[in-house]
Structures are given as structure tokens and as C-alpha cells.
Design an enzyme around this catalytic site. Structure first.
Site, PDB file in Angstrom:
ATOM      1  CG  HIS A 194      10.585 -12.377  10.552  1.00 13.23           C
ATOM      2  ND1 HIS A 194      10.621 -11.485   9.882  1.00 13.23           N
ATOM      3  CD2 HIS A 194      10.005 -12.683   9.529  1.00 13.23           C
ATOM      4  CE1 HIS A 194       9.887 -11.355   8.702  1.00 13.23           C
ATOM      5  NE2 HIS A 194       9.832 -12.398   9.054  1.00 13.23           N
ATOM      6  CB  VAL A 243      17.239 -15.529  12.789  1.00 10.27           C
ATOM      7  CG1 VAL A 243      16.103 -15.097  14.100  1.00 10.27           C
ATOM      8  CG2 VAL A 243      17.314 -16.317  12.371  1.00 10.27           C
ATOM      9  CD  GLU A 244      13.176  -8.859  10.583  1.00  7.89           C
ATOM     10  OE1 GLU A 244      13.313  -7.059  10.805  1.00  7.89           O
ATOM     11  OE2 GLU A 244      12.317  -9.289  10.563  1.00  7.89           O
ATOM     12  CB  VAL A 245      16.660 -11.539  17.711  1.00  7.29           C
ATOM     13  CG1 VAL A 245      16.761 -11.233  18.589  1.00  7.29           C
ATOM     14  CG2 VAL A 245      17.617 -12.387  17.352  1.00  7.29           C
ATOM     15  CB  THR A 258      13.237  -8.350   6.558  1.00  9.53           C
ATOM     16  OG1 THR A 258      12.276  -8.790   7.722  1.00  9.53           O
ATOM     17  CG2 THR A 258      14.612  -8.332   7.443  1.00  9.53           C
TER      18      THR A 258
END
Length: 233
Positions: free
Chosen positions: A16, A27-29, A65
Site C-alpha cells: 500500500h 509503504v504498508e506491506v 493507516t
């Protein structure tokens, strides 16, 4: 849902990114239920190689988030319905240290995009999309550059959209005390739920994600650091 039809579901991992992608470092993994740890590690390494700062989050509506910012913006919508002025809310938040107020942010993102995100998160919590959002979209107010939203835009000039108050039946919008504290507390409480439910692996990643991805006031350290400071720990 993507992994459900994949031949190798253990290799499905989400990334994301944040807008604008070339500027935002986070970055959201996203670790799905069946994601193999080696696949997650590969995606984390990829994010780092791209010059990004990754945090690993569990799959779920809004990930981390979007879920926490949706909770805060939803509370801001509720404040407007209570009669608190749109610009008073946004001004209180920027004076507190947020880079942009929640209602201006909703306009920037686009009300249709916001409604989609709100629907995803609200459905998971047994709630509904705030009516004012639906009403504004129905009347052609879809955000900045899309007919206006909570504000109307004329070049660099912006004014509160009077239709917001008309739709809510508010004749005398007013200011209030404790706006920023209330909205920040809403954010913090949702972040804590994400930690309790395992969406977050640690408070530290929650703080990092909030500051780098959402503009949580950096001098407060993030939602968990802020909560500890408020509690005197």
C-alpha cells in the site's frame, strides 16, 4: 480475496503506497492470512530497495493507516453535524501540528474515494458511511477539483461550502474547545485497537506509520508515544 483464487496463495502479499508516491516514504506491506514469511520478507526488501520505509501490517479493512485516518475523519464529520464550523475544525488541527485538517484532507483525497474507504471500514465495524458525505456527492460536490466539497475553490482561494450547513440544517456554525485533542484521541484509540487485534505488530511500527504516512505531528512521536506521554509514562 485475491489469495482465495491464487494457485500459490502463500505468495500473495500487498503493498500500500501513499500519495504522492514519489514523495511519501511509507509503504504498508500487507500480510494476508496465508502469506509465507519469506514472501513478506521479499516484499519488505523490495520496498527498502525502492527507497521506501516499510511497516508490516495484517490484512483487514483499511489495513492500519486508512483505518485510523478514517476513524478520525469520521469523527470530524460528526463534529460538523454537531454544529462545529468546518474551518474551525481544520484550523484547530493545523495549529495542533497536523499538516492539513481532516475536512480539507477529505476534499484533497476526493469525496468519492473517501466514501469508498469509509464504506469498507464502516462495514467491518457495523457502522455506516456518514450521511453528509453521501449527500454532498449526490449534489455533485466530490472534492477539490471535482466541484468542491466541504470547501469551494476559486484558484488559491477557498471558502467553506454553505451547502454543508444547509444539508445538516445548521444555521449558526460555531467554534469549540478541545477539537484537536478529541480528534487526535479518536486516532489514538483506533491505533490501539489495531495493535490489540494484531493488525500492527508493535506500537513502534504504529508510530512510524502514522508519522510517515499520515502526518501525525512528528514532535508528538506518533499515537502510541503520544498516549504514553499523556499517561505520564
Amino acid at each position: 480475496e485475491i489469495a482465495a483464487e491464487a494457485r500459490k496463495a502463500e505468495r500473495v502479499v500487498g503493498m500500500h503506497f501513499f500519495s504522492p508516491v514519489h514523495k511519501m516514504p511509507l509503504v504498508e506491506v500487507v500480510r494476508a492470512e496465508r502469506s509465507d514469511p519469506s514472501a513478506v520478507a521479499t516484499v519488505v526488501a523490495t520496498a527498502i530497495a525502492m527507497g521506501k520505509t516499510p511497516i508490516v501490517v495484517g490484512d483487514g479493512p483499511g489495513f492500519y493507516t486508512t483505518r485510523v485516518i478514517s476513524a478520525m475523519i469520521g469523527d470530524a464529520f460528526g463534529m460538523v453535524a454537531e454544529g462545529i464550523a468546518v474551518d474551525a475544525i481544520d484550523r484547530a488541527m493545523t495549529e495542533f501540528g497536523w499538516p492539513v485538517g481532516p475536512l480539507k484532507l477529505a476534499d484533497e483525497v476526493g469525496l468519492e474515494v473517501g466514501a469508498h474507504a469509509a464504506e469498507t471500514v464502516a462495514k467491518a465495524r457495523g457502522a455506516s458511511v456518514p450521511p453528509i458525505l453521501v449527500q454532498l456527492i449526490a449534489q455533485g460536490f466530490k472534492g477539490k477539483g471535482r466541484g468542491g466539497g466541504f470547501y469551494r475553490y476559486d484558484g488559491k482561494r477557498q471558502t467553506v461550502n454553505p451547502r454543508v450547513y444547509e444539508l445538516l440544517g445548521i444555521t449558526a456554525p460555531h467554534g469549540a474547545s478541545g477539537i484537536a485533542e478529541r480528534l487526535t484521541r479518536t486516532f489514538v484509540e483506533e491505533a490501539q485497537r489495531c495493535l490489540d487485534e494484531g493488525v500492527l505488530r508493535s506500537a513502534e511500527e504504529g508510530d512510524l506509520g502514522a508519522v510517515l504516512g499520515l502526518g501525525f505531528p512528528p514532535f508528538l512521536g506518533g499515537p502510541f508515544a503520544y498516549a504514553r506521554a499523556k499517561a505520564g509514562r
